[in-house]
Design an enzyme around this catalytic site. Structure first.
Site, PDB file in Angstrom:
ATOM      1  N   GLY A  17       0.592  -1.251  -0.146  1.00 52.97           N
ATOM      2  CA  GLY A  17       0.007   0.173  -0.114  1.00 52.97           C
ATOM      3  C   GLY A  17       0.743   1.369  -0.146  1.00 52.97           C
ATOM      4  N   CYS A  18       0.395   2.358   0.574  1.00 52.17           N
ATOM      5  CA  CYS A  18       1.248   3.403   0.491  1.00 52.17           C
ATOM      6  C   CYS A  18       2.422   3.389   1.344  1.00 52.17           C
ATOM      7  CB  CYS A  18       0.267   4.664   1.390  1.00 52.17           C
ATOM      8  SG  CYS A  18       0.949   6.264   1.684  1.00 52.17           S
ATOM      9  N   PHE A  19       3.622   3.926   0.776  1.00 51.09           N
ATOM     10  CA  PHE A  19       4.819   3.798   1.295  1.00 51.09           C
ATOM     11  C   PHE A  19       4.797   4.561   2.825  1.00 51.09           C
ATOM     12  CE2 PHE A  19       6.561   5.962  -2.690  1.00 51.09           C
ATOM     13  CZ  PHE A  19       5.971   7.599  -2.300  1.00 51.09           C
TER      14      PHE A  19
END
EC number: 1.8.4.11
Length: 181
Positions: A17-19
């Site tokens: 997902g979002c880093f």
């Protein structure tokens, strides 16, 4: 040469997902020396965040983790990884949708591949839905733009960080309290 530079390091590259979420968690672990947000798994050289967000480059948002294997194992990093994201949603984490948000482990060598494959099998039993985490060799890692680095620590008050990142960090801290810096 300093004593710290003599300590062996290993590298893990993970997409979940979002880093910003991944970086915020892995930065808190004992034995982790550096976490860099970036991109892997695509076909465009030196992609920008804007290009990756289109889904057309094939890259995933990843973190590259430099760690001391004498303090924290690759297997433990994988356990944390599977705790902080949903490995059963294809190209999605919550409201973040697109192939750039896929679950993937980019292994660096045969040992990492074997450990990751074993952890994926273990996780398959833990989840009600099939685990869709990709297991692929790392070809290249591109660091994300500077403004993405240490994002949560500098922007934790922003709505996305408060609503999405902070709960993942809290869950991680509760489950892995003994591993915190």
């Amino acid at each position: 040469m300093t004593e710290q530079s003599q300590v062996p390091s290993s590298i893990a590259t993970l997409a979940g997902g979002c880093f910003w979420c991944l970086e915020a968690v892995f930065t808190e672990l004992k034995g982790v020396k550096l976490v860099t947000s970036g991109y892997s798994g695509g076909s465009v050289e030196h992609p920008s965040y804007k290009a990756v967000c289109t889904g057309d480059t094939g890259h995933a948002e990843v973190v590259q983790i430099v760690f001391d294997p004498a303090v924290i194992s690759y297997a433990t990093l994988l356990q944390v990884f599977f705790t902080i994201h949903d490995p059963t949603t294809l190209n999605r984490q919550g409201e973040d949708i697109g192939s750039q948000y896929r679950s993937a482990i980019f292994f660096h060598d045969d040992e990492q591949q074997q450990l990751a494959a074993a952890e994926i099998q273990k996780q398959a039993v833990e989840w009600d839905d099939p685990v869709v985490t990709e297991l692929v060799p790392l070809a290249v890692f591109y660091p994300a733009e500077d403004y993405h680095q240490q994002y949560f620590s500098m922007h934790g008050h922003e709505p996305y960080c408060s609503l999405v990142v902070a709960p993942k960090v809290a869950k991680f801290k509760q489950r892995f309290a003994s591993r915190l810096r």
